[in-house]
Design a protein around this motif. Sequence first.
Motif, PDB file in Angstrom:
ATOM      1  N   LEU A   1       0.831  -1.215   0.000  1.00 29.90           N
ATOM      2  CA  LEU A   1       0.000   0.000   0.000  1.00 29.90           C
ATOM      3  C   LEU A   1       0.861   1.259   0.000  1.00 29.90           C
ATOM      4  CD1 LEU A   1      -2.825  -0.934   2.516  1.00 29.90           C
ATOM      5  CD2 LEU A   1      -3.033  -0.581   0.062  1.00 29.90           C
ATOM      6  N   THR A   2       1.935   1.203   0.784  1.00 29.92           N
ATOM      7  CA  THR A   2       2.824   2.364   0.854  1.00 29.92           C
ATOM      8  C   THR A   2       3.432   2.660  -0.506  1.00 29.92           C
ATOM      9  OG1 THR A   2       3.348   1.682   3.093  1.00 29.92           O
ATOM     10  CG2 THR A   2       4.776   3.346   2.093  1.00 29.92           C
ATOM     11  N   ILE A   3       3.869   1.584  -1.203  1.00 27.18           N
ATOM     12  CA  ILE A   3       4.469   1.780  -2.521  1.00 27.18           C
ATOM     13  C   ILE A   3       3.443   2.383  -3.490  1.00 27.18           C
ATOM     14  CG2 ILE A   3       5.433   0.582  -4.518  1.00 27.18           C
ATOM     15  CD1 ILE A   3       6.747  -1.359  -2.478  1.00 27.18           C
ATOM     16  N   CYS A   4       2.219   1.867  -3.440  1.00 26.75           N
ATOM     17  CA  CYS A   4       1.175   2.409  -4.314  1.00 26.75           C
ATOM     18  C   CYS A   4       0.915   3.879  -4.013  1.00 26.75           C
ATOM     19  CB  CYS A   4      -0.122   1.631  -4.155  1.00 26.75           C
ATOM     20  SG  CYS A   4      -0.019  -0.018  -4.826  1.00 26.75           S
ATOM     21  N   ALA A   5       0.854   4.227  -2.721  1.00 26.89           N
ATOM     22  CA  ALA A   5       0.604   5.617  -2.334  1.00 26.89           C
ATOM     23  C   ALA A   5       1.729   6.516  -2.820  1.00 26.89           C
ATOM     24  CB  ALA A   5       0.448   5.729  -0.829  1.00 26.89           C
ATOM     25  N   LEU A   6       2.968   6.007  -2.714  1.00 28.39           N
ATOM     26  CA  LEU A   6       4.112   6.796  -3.185  1.00 28.39           C
ATOM     27  C   LEU A   6       4.026   7.017  -4.694  1.00 28.39           C
ATOM     28  CD1 LEU A   6       7.148   5.420  -1.163  1.00 28.39           C
ATOM     29  CD2 LEU A   6       6.163   7.709  -1.075  1.00 28.39           C
ATOM     30  N   LEU A   7       3.625   5.972  -5.432  1.00 29.32           N
ATOM     31  CA  LEU A   7       3.509   6.104  -6.881  1.00 29.32           C
ATOM     32  C   LEU A   7       2.461   7.148  -7.256  1.00 29.32           C
ATOM     33  CD1 LEU A   7       3.781   2.449  -8.207  1.00 29.32           C
ATOM     34  CD2 LEU A   7       5.366   4.354  -8.553  1.00 29.32           C
ATOM     35  N   LEU A   8       1.319   7.086  -6.587  1.00 33.55           N
ATOM     36  CA  LEU A   8       0.259   8.042  -6.884  1.00 33.55           C
ATOM     37  C   LEU A   8       0.708   9.462  -6.536  1.00 33.55           C
ATOM     38  CD1 LEU A   8      -2.511   7.952  -8.067  1.00 33.55           C
ATOM     39  CD2 LEU A   8      -3.472   7.705  -5.797  1.00 33.55           C
ATOM     40  N   ASP A   9       1.423   9.584  -5.430  1.00 33.69           N
ATOM     41  CA  ASP A   9       1.941  10.887  -5.024  1.00 33.69           C
ATOM     42  C   ASP A   9       2.918  11.426  -6.063  1.00 33.69           C
ATOM     43  OD1 ASP A   9       1.998  12.793  -2.665  1.00 33.69           O
ATOM     44  OD2 ASP A   9       4.134  12.487  -3.037  1.00 33.69           O
ATOM     45  N   TRP A  10       3.705  10.503  -6.641  1.00 33.53           N
ATOM     46  CA  TRP A  10       4.656  10.902  -7.682  1.00 33.53           C
ATOM     47  C   TRP A  10       3.910  11.439  -8.902  1.00 33.53           C
ATOM     48  CZ3 TRP A  10       5.618   9.002 -12.668  1.00 33.53           C
ATOM     49  CH2 TRP A  10       6.788   9.456 -13.267  1.00 33.53           C
ATOM     50  N   VAL A  11       2.829  10.752  -9.278  1.00 30.94           N
ATOM     51  CA  VAL A  11       2.021  11.213 -10.411  1.00 30.94           C
ATOM     52  C   VAL A  11       1.483  12.621 -10.135  1.00 30.94           C
ATOM     53  CG1 VAL A  11      -0.099  10.813 -11.725  1.00 30.94           C
ATOM     54  CG2 VAL A  11       1.378   8.891 -11.142  1.00 30.94           C
ATOM     55  N   VAL A  12       0.993  12.834  -8.898  1.00 31.05           N
ATOM     56  CA  VAL A  12       0.492  14.161  -8.526  1.00 31.05           C
ATOM     57  C   VAL A  12       1.603  15.201  -8.665  1.00 31.05           C
ATOM     58  CG1 VAL A  12      -0.348  15.574  -6.606  1.00 31.05           C
ATOM     59  CG2 VAL A  12      -1.325  13.328  -7.016  1.00 31.05           C
ATOM     60  N   THR A  13       2.800  14.856  -8.204  1.00 36.16           N
ATOM     61  CA  THR A  13       3.924  15.794  -8.299  1.00 36.16           C
ATOM     62  C   THR A  13       4.216  16.146  -9.754  1.00 36.16           C
ATOM     63  OG1 THR A  13       4.840  14.774  -6.331  1.00 36.16           O
ATOM     64  CG2 THR A  13       6.303  16.187  -7.586  1.00 36.16           C
ATOM     65  N   GLN A  14       4.171  15.141 -10.641  1.00 35.78           N
ATOM     66  CA  GLN A  14       4.447  15.416 -12.054  1.00 35.78           C
ATOM     67  C   GLN A  14       3.394  16.344 -12.646  1.00 35.78           C
ATOM     68  OE1 GLN A  14       7.411  14.549 -13.305  1.00 35.78           O
ATOM     69  NE2 GLN A  14       7.633  13.772 -11.232  1.00 35.78           N
ATOM     70  N   CYS A  15       2.121  16.100 -12.320  1.00 37.16           N
ATOM     71  CA  CYS A  15       1.046  16.975 -12.808  1.00 37.16           C
ATOM     72  C   CYS A  15       1.239  18.389 -12.266  1.00 37.16           C
ATOM     73  CB  CYS A  15      -0.319  16.466 -12.358  1.00 37.16           C
ATOM     74  SG  CYS A  15      -0.766  14.907 -13.071  1.00 37.16           S
ATOM     75  N   GLU A  16       1.591  18.456 -10.995  1.00 38.22           N
ATOM     76  CA  GLU A  16       1.811  19.740 -10.350  1.00 38.22           C
ATOM     77  C   GLU A  16       2.900  20.524 -11.075  1.00 38.22           C
ATOM     78  OE1 GLU A  16       3.084  19.175  -6.376  1.00 38.22           O
ATOM     79  OE2 GLU A  16       2.485  21.178  -5.724  1.00 38.22           O
ATOM     80  N   ARG A  17       3.993  19.839 -11.390  1.00 34.67           N
ATOM     81  CA  ARG A  17       5.095  20.495 -12.092  1.00 34.67           C
ATOM     82  C   ARG A  17       4.645  21.065 -13.413  1.00 34.67           C
ATOM     83  NH1 ARG A  17      10.244  16.885 -11.308  1.00 34.67           N
ATOM     84  NH2 ARG A  17      10.620  17.411  -9.138  1.00 34.67           N
ATOM     85  N   TYR A  18       3.776  20.296 -14.110  1.00 30.68           N
ATOM     86  CA  TYR A  18       3.328  20.765 -15.410  1.00 30.68           C
ATOM     87  C   TYR A  18       2.351  21.937 -15.266  1.00 30.68           C
ATOM     88  CZ  TYR A  18       1.115  21.093 -19.907  1.00 30.68           C
ATOM     89  OH  TYR A  18       0.619  21.586 -21.070  1.00 30.68           O
ATOM     90  N   PHE A  19       1.363  21.766 -14.404  1.00 38.67           N
ATOM     91  CA  PHE A  19       0.315  22.778 -14.321  1.00 38.67           C
ATOM     92  C   PHE A  19       0.767  24.046 -13.591  1.00 38.67           C
ATOM     93  CE2 PHE A  19      -2.518  19.132 -15.157  1.00 38.67           C
ATOM     94  CZ  PHE A  19      -3.173  19.665 -16.252  1.00 38.67           C
ATOM     95  N   LEU A  20       1.726  23.903 -12.701  1.00 45.62           N
ATOM     96  CA  LEU A  20       2.182  25.079 -11.946  1.00 45.62           C
ATOM     97  C   LEU A  20       3.556  25.528 -12.419  1.00 45.62           C
ATOM     98  CD1 LEU A  20       1.039  24.220  -8.309  1.00 45.62           C
ATOM     99  CD2 LEU A  20      -0.221  25.347 -10.118  1.00 45.62           C
ATOM    100  N   ARG A  21       3.847  25.297 -13.722  1.00 52.87           N
ATOM    101  CA  ARG A  21       5.176  25.667 -14.227  1.00 52.87           C
ATOM    102  C   ARG A  21       5.387  27.172 -14.242  1.00 52.87           C
ATOM    103  NH1 ARG A  21       1.821  24.425 -18.107  1.00 52.87           N
ATOM    104  NH2 ARG A  21       1.659  25.634 -20.009  1.00 52.87           N
ATOM    105  N   TRP A  22       4.279  27.929 -14.097  1.00 50.08           N
ATOM    106  CA  TRP A  22       4.394  29.386 -14.089  1.00 50.08           C
ATOM    107  C   TRP A  22       4.903  29.915 -12.759  1.00 50.08           C
ATOM    108  CZ3 TRP A  22       1.282  31.148 -10.223  1.00 50.08           C
ATOM    109  CH2 TRP A  22       0.225  30.311  -9.834  1.00 50.08           C
ATOM    110  N   GLN A  23       4.920  29.059 -11.736  1.00 53.32           N
ATOM    111  CA  GLN A  23       5.350  29.546 -10.426  1.00 53.32           C
ATOM    112  C   GLN A  23       6.864  29.665 -10.365  1.00 53.32           C
ATOM    113  OE1 GLN A  23       3.699  27.035  -7.384  1.00 53.32           O
ATOM    114  NE2 GLN A  23       2.069  28.511  -7.003  1.00 53.32           N
ATOM    115  N   PRO A  24       7.353  30.749  -9.738  1.00 53.29           N
ATOM    116  CA  PRO A  24       8.797  30.844  -9.579  1.00 53.29           C
ATOM    117  C   PRO A  24       9.302  29.716  -8.694  1.00 53.29           C
ATOM    118  CG  PRO A  24       7.680  32.581  -8.337  1.00 53.29           C
ATOM    119  CD  PRO A  24       6.635  31.873  -9.137  1.00 53.29           C
ATOM    120  N   ALA A  25      10.492  29.189  -9.011  1.00 55.29           N
ATOM    121  CA  ALA A  25      11.061  28.157  -8.148  1.00 55.29           C
ATOM    122  C   ALA A  25      11.330  28.759  -6.776  1.00 55.29           C
ATOM    123  CB  ALA A  25      12.357  27.637  -8.759  1.00 55.29           C
TER     124      ALA A  25
END
Lengths: 262, 258
Positions: free
Chosen positions: B228-252
């Motif tokens: 379950l932990t591995i699955c949760a980490l994978l899903l969290d990773w997917v969220v992070t990737q989407c976040e990077r794409y959709f919030l690319r306008w934010q300053p680092a």
Amino acid sequence: MDAIKLSGVNFSYARGVKLDYVLSGIDLAVEAGQFLSFVGPTGCGKSTLLHLIAGLSQPSSGQLDLFGRVCAGVNTDCGYLFQSDSLLPWRTALENVTLGLEIRGVEKRSATELGMVWLDRVQLKNHHHKFPHELSGGMRKRVALAQTLITNPKILLMDEPFSALDVQTRSSMENLLLDLWSADRKTVIFVTHDIEEAISLSDRVIVLSAGPSSHPIAEFPVLLPRPRDVFEVRLAPEFLTIQREIWAKLKQEVEKTNARLM
Amino acid sequence: MKSGVLLRLAQLLLLTSVIGAWYVLTETEVLPPFFFGKPLLVFDQIVVWFADRSIFPHLGITLLETLLAFVIGTSAGLVCGLWLALSPLAASLLDPYVKAFNSMPRVILAPIFAVWFGLGIWSKVFLGITLVFFIVFFSVFHGVRQVNPIWVASAKLMGGSRFKLLRYVYLPSAMAWVFSSLHAAVGMAFVGSVIGEYLGSASGVGYLILQAEGVFDINAVLAGIVLLTICALLLDWVVTQCERYFLRWQPAASEHSG
């Protein structure tokens, strides 16, 4: 016909019997194509006045007419350049410039074309893909200027738009503004703290009294020839005369404000 | 870059030393293996599950429940957050009820959902939704209320109707808040499905864990948790990737100081 006409306008944030007016007894007519500046001490309701003209706030009493029409809601004939950043951080420079066109339902391709024309006019053509945080303060102001002008508003309202910029950037922004303005001479209401800025840009300068119950106390026509360069115009002897006269009026109001705030 | 690699190595070292300590302590029976399991047996159990394919239907069910809860809960939270933030009347009317639902321990709803929606996936999905919804709802609600009023005024002057304001100003600015809440929401969606399965079901990883617990097979319990932990980490990773794409306008983050 006057572009803007305020008759007996009062404004208060409070409602009720005992009203504490921010602005009171404003009667003002601005003819089309005039560049008018307001100067006044801090807290005299300069921004409030612009909000009223834009229709973002409604007067407590009195009437506003734009081009002979009584106004009640938001006036989409007005373009507004705000003091602080108004660019949407998630849109690129180009997307910010075309925002107004998109909202008005202009087709994407022609919006982009016109957007590039305006970015070129404010000398930012090569920065069209950048997000606001990647642009300097002066560049962001130029994007905001293009964003405001692209929808071709009949009236341009400017609320200390250049006050956050350094002196050199500020002067070049002022020259750019005069350049763009001279192309089709929109009616401009410009609000500032800075007497020199007001004189060098305007046809007419109005001094507002210290708040509360702020109102116009003096007005000065500025007859300096156009086109002007904001660096050079400041050296003209007429410029200094008007500056001295305005400061004499404004000084009393600033002192009143200081006394009230201390 | 180099410090990044070092950090990863240090993180890996931490993990191996914890597992190593667990291995040593249980092999020497300082910790009773009956209660603490053995890392190699846990690993064996996972291998067996995948080798005889018996895990796939269970894992599939749990992931389906989690994803449904995640997607439905997030969408509902976003829509309600926007609605209440933009409609002060509705917000003040519903305020005490929202607070009440949020402070209620929602796990307690699981038996009720089991009665209402049966022992299939939907009782778990609804439990997950009640958990995910409030996380997203509150961050959107507060986020939208903090939208820069100048953006709104400016869009209004450009002729923006209520719908256009929503589309061009409120929704994009709410996205930043949605993503900040999604990481917490991922974990909660898993909590919903597993607790739901735990309390009554015939399949899912939660069900497997319950079965293993019934026969004191601690290694299988731990294997289920690891999975379950591995699955949760994978899903969290997917969220992070989407976040990077959709919030690319934010300053680092490093640019904020500059």
